[in-house]
Design a protein around this motif. Structure first.
Motif, PDB file in Angstrom:
ATOM      1  N   HIS A   3       0.877  -1.182   0.000  1.00 21.02           N
ATOM      2  CA  HIS A   3       0.000   0.000   0.000  1.00 21.02           C
ATOM      3  C   HIS A   3       0.908   1.224   0.000  1.00 21.02           C
ATOM      4  N   VAL A   4       0.635   2.168  -0.798  1.00 22.89           N
ATOM      5  CA  VAL A   4       1.447   3.382  -0.848  1.00 22.89           C
ATOM      6  C   VAL A   4       0.466   4.541  -1.043  1.00 22.89           C
ATOM      7  N   PRO A   5       0.555   5.607  -0.254  1.00 22.56           N
ATOM      8  CA  PRO A   5      -0.396   6.715  -0.425  1.00 22.56           C
ATOM      9  C   PRO A   5      -0.426   7.246  -1.857  1.00 22.56           C
TER      10      PRO A   5
ATOM     11  N   HIS B 285      -1.299   4.177  10.115  1.00 22.09           N
ATOM     12  CA  HIS B 285      -0.086   4.992  10.025  1.00 22.09           C
ATOM     13  C   HIS B 285      -0.266   6.282  10.818  1.00 22.09           C
TER      14      HIS B 285
ATOM     15  N   HIS C 248      -4.703   4.875   4.223  1.00 22.82           N
ATOM     16  CA  HIS C 248      -4.282   4.296   2.940  1.00 22.82           C
ATOM     17  C   HIS C 248      -3.878   2.828   3.073  1.00 22.82           C
TER      18      HIS C 248
ATOM     19  N   HIS D  91      11.039  -0.860   1.633  1.00 22.29           N
ATOM     20  CA  HIS D  91      11.054   0.601   1.580  1.00 22.29           C
ATOM     21  C   HIS D  91      11.582   1.182   2.874  1.00 22.29           C
TER      22      HIS D  91
ATOM     23  N   LEU E  41      11.514   5.096   4.532  1.00 21.17           N
ATOM     24  CA  LEU E  41      10.964   6.443   4.312  1.00 21.17           C
ATOM     25  C   LEU E  41      11.746   7.507   5.072  1.00 21.17           C
TER      26      LEU E  41
ATOM     27  N   GLU F 121       6.758  -3.709   7.625  1.00 21.25           N
ATOM     28  CA  GLU F 121       5.326  -3.952   7.357  1.00 21.25           C
ATOM     29  C   GLU F 121       5.083  -5.382   6.868  1.00 21.25           C
TER      30      GLU F 121
ATOM     31  N   ALA G 148       7.010   2.413  -6.590  1.00 13.61           N
ATOM     32  CA  ALA G 148       5.818   3.241  -6.388  1.00 13.61           C
ATOM     33  C   ALA G 148       6.211   4.199  -5.274  1.00 13.61           C
ATOM     34  N   SER G 149       6.444   5.415  -5.622  1.00 13.28           N
ATOM     35  CA  SER G 149       6.959   6.396  -4.661  1.00 13.28           C
ATOM     36  C   SER G 149       8.305   5.895  -4.114  1.00 13.28           C
ATOM     37  N   ASN G 150       8.363   5.505  -2.844  1.00 12.83           N
ATOM     38  CA  ASN G 150       9.622   5.041  -2.244  1.00 12.83           C
ATOM     39  C   ASN G 150       9.690   3.525  -2.120  1.00 12.83           C
ATOM     40  N   THR G 151       8.706   2.845  -2.692  1.00 13.98           N
ATOM     41  CA  THR G 151       8.445   1.461  -2.288  1.00 13.98           C
ATOM     42  C   THR G 151       8.491   0.479  -3.454  1.00 13.98           C
TER      43      THR G 151
HETATM   44  C1  DHB Z   1       5.066   5.167   1.286  1.00 18.09           C
HETATM   45  C2  DHB Z   1       4.914   3.817   1.561  1.00 18.09           C
HETATM   46  C3  DHB Z   1       4.186   3.398   2.661  1.00 18.09           C
HETATM   47  O1  DHB Z   1       4.006   2.099   3.018  1.00 18.09           O
HETATM   48  C4  DHB Z   1       3.584   4.334   3.481  1.00 18.09           C
HETATM   49  O2  DHB Z   1       2.832   3.871   4.500  1.00 18.09           O
HETATM   50  C5  DHB Z   1       3.743   5.688   3.238  1.00 18.09           C
HETATM   51  C6  DHB Z   1       4.486   6.102   2.135  1.00 18.09           C
HETATM   52  C7  DHB Z   1       5.829   5.637   0.082  1.00 18.09           C
HETATM   53  O3  DHB Z   1       6.498   4.825  -0.559  1.00 18.09           O
HETATM   54  O4  DHB Z   1       5.763   6.829  -0.243  1.00 18.09           O
END
Ligand code: DHB
Ligand code: FE
Length: 451
Positions: A179-181, A226, A292, A360, A362, A407, A438-441
């Motif tokens: 899950h990623v926001p 979160h 999210h 990931h 953060l 996680e 996906a973003s940081n993940t």
């Molecule tokens: C991101 C990933 C997460 O699991 C989260 O809870 C918040 C942010 C991310 O990759 O941006």
């Protein structure tokens, strides 16, 4: 299979369990409101108007008006909550307790002065002690019962016919997804077709097809809050959402425009009781907003429907503040959840989802860490040897998959609930997908079907 409730056989006694709590939720919340002086004043000024502000049943309102504590308890009240109403009326605990016994205030006080009621003959229903008689009832309750007898008989007939058709609930599949926001934001802002996002969403196309054919009645959805619903004032390790509805939370960007999540209070209460009786200490949450961690996996598997096509029981795991539960504990919990679900007397198709991860980080100078090789080994081991995987210590997740990669311990709960762990057949892999980023993940995804 009925839950173990030996306390139903104690005379003159109502144990406040998850079922009672579910029934009495708003009655007890109304009582709590009387802890504020201005609410007490408003209640005293106009009881009916004040009671109308609370979504209680008509019967609960009638029981409050009658000040019949036995009746209030019958409709889900708990004495510690009800005592706020008694206190508002200027009653002591002794007066409140005595009022439920059928004795006068004076008689009750004298009984207490002479050593209290004896347990002799009062341990089991049907003995010959002095708490075995009929429950004392106010005239208002008697009248209510006379008026509603017919309605009650019909409800009982409905329940009996439902039971006749019953079978057991079954865990049919487990689904695992990150899950990623930012995934939620891509959905909400119509960006799923952008170059950045298209390959990630494409990986979930087969999952959506699979879902259409395999929509469950209920999803038991393991995720982590979160710092959304639970801030640092309360940090439950494991928490089960027992409400009928869960609104999407405002995580700072405004609530996501996704449907309200509908729960299954009765099954959730059953699971809570069964799992706690298997020695896992769950926090029961009747009021929960979902972030999210829960809504993004629903989008990945269902897209953006006007209503979610099934019920969802949210199950939160603390992976924010250490100590977080071990992989082994999560794996064992999954087994307990399976037992709980499969002892529920209704032929429900239940899926269990594990969400979060994969690698990931953060935070800090190491932010952005991705370990695709380790993630894929995690998927291999999750499929083939989850018991061995469950012994991996937290520090390995942190070193190899980044601080937020922890996680992934939640996936072991869902995996522990699969049939093979309880001696059944190995699951089949209906779909597997991995994508960076996906973003940081790193996004990982699996669908496992029970054979
Ligand atoms: C991101 C990933 C997460 O699991 C989260 O809870 C918040 C942010 C991310 O990759 O941006
Ligand atoms: Fe997360």
């Amino acid at each position: 299979m009925a839950l173990e409730k030996p306390y139903l056989n104690v005379p003159g006694t109502t144990i406040f369990d998850a079922d009672q709590s579910r029934k009495g939720y708003w009655l007890n919340q109304f009582c709590m409101s009387l802890m504020q002086a201005d609410n007490r004043t408003r209640f005293k000024q106009d009881e009916d108007a004040y009671l109308a502000e609370w979504p209680m049943t008509d019967e609960q309102r009638a029981a409050v008006r009658a000040r019949d504590l036995n009746w209030m308890m019958r409709t889900g009240g708990n004495i510690y909550f009800l005592s706020k109403l008694g206190a508002t009326d200027g009653l002591s605990f002794q007066q409140m307790a005595g009022s439920m016994t059928g004795m006068t205030e004076q008689q009750y006080r004298e009984m207490m002065l002479s050593g209290g009621r004896s347990p002799e003959g009062n341990r089991f229903v049907g003995e010959d002690g002095n708490a075995q008689g009929p429950m004392s009832q106010s005239e208002a309750w008697k009248e209510w019962q006379a008026q509603h007898q017919l309605a009650q008989a019909i409800t009982q007939a409905d329940a009996a016919s439902q039971n006749a058709a019953a079978g057991q609930a079954r865990v049919t599949a487990s689904v695992f997804a990150s899950h990623v926001p930012a995934i939620g934001a891509a959905v909400d802002h119509g960006k799923t077709g952008d170059d950045y996002w298209a390959p990630m969403f494409k990986g979930f196309e087969p999952s959506k097809e699979w879902m259409k054919k395999n929509t469950p009645d209920v999803i038991f959805l393991v995720y982590n809050d979160h710092a959304t619903n639970f801030d640092l004032s309360v940090i439950p390790t494991f928490a089960i959402g027992t409400a009928a509805e869960f609104e999407p939370a405002d995580e700072g960007y405004g609530p996501r425009p996704v449907p309200t999540v509908k729960g299954h209070p009765r099954l959730a209460a059953h699971i809570a009781q069964s799992v706690i009786q298997q020695d896992f200490d769950l926090t029961i949450v009747n009021d929960l907003k979902v972030d999210h961690g829960l809504t993004v996996p629903l989008n990945l598997m269902f897209g953006s429907p006007a209503e979610w096509p099934c019920l969802v029981i949210p199950f939160h795991v603390n992976v924010v503040q250490y100590p977080v539960p071990s992989g082994a504990r999560c794996f064992a919990l999954g087994q307990a959840i399976r037992k709980a679900i499969e002892s529920y007397d209704e032929p429900l198709n239940v899926q269990i989802w594990g969400t979060g991860g994969m690698s990931h980080q953060l935070q800090g100078p190491r932010a952005g860490l991705i370990n695709a090789e380790w993630d894929n080994q995690f998927l291999d081991r999750l499929i083939a040897d989850p018991r061995d995987l469950s012994t991996m210590p937290h520090i390995d997740y942190v070193r190899e998959a980044g601080s937020e990669g922890i996680e992934l311990v939640m996936w072991l709960i869902a995996r522990g609930a699969m049939a093979d762990v309880a001696g059944g057949k190995a699951p089949t892999v209906a779909h597997r997908f991995f994508h960076v980023p996906a973003s940081n993940t790193a996004v990982g995804h699996l669908i496992l079907e029970n054979g």
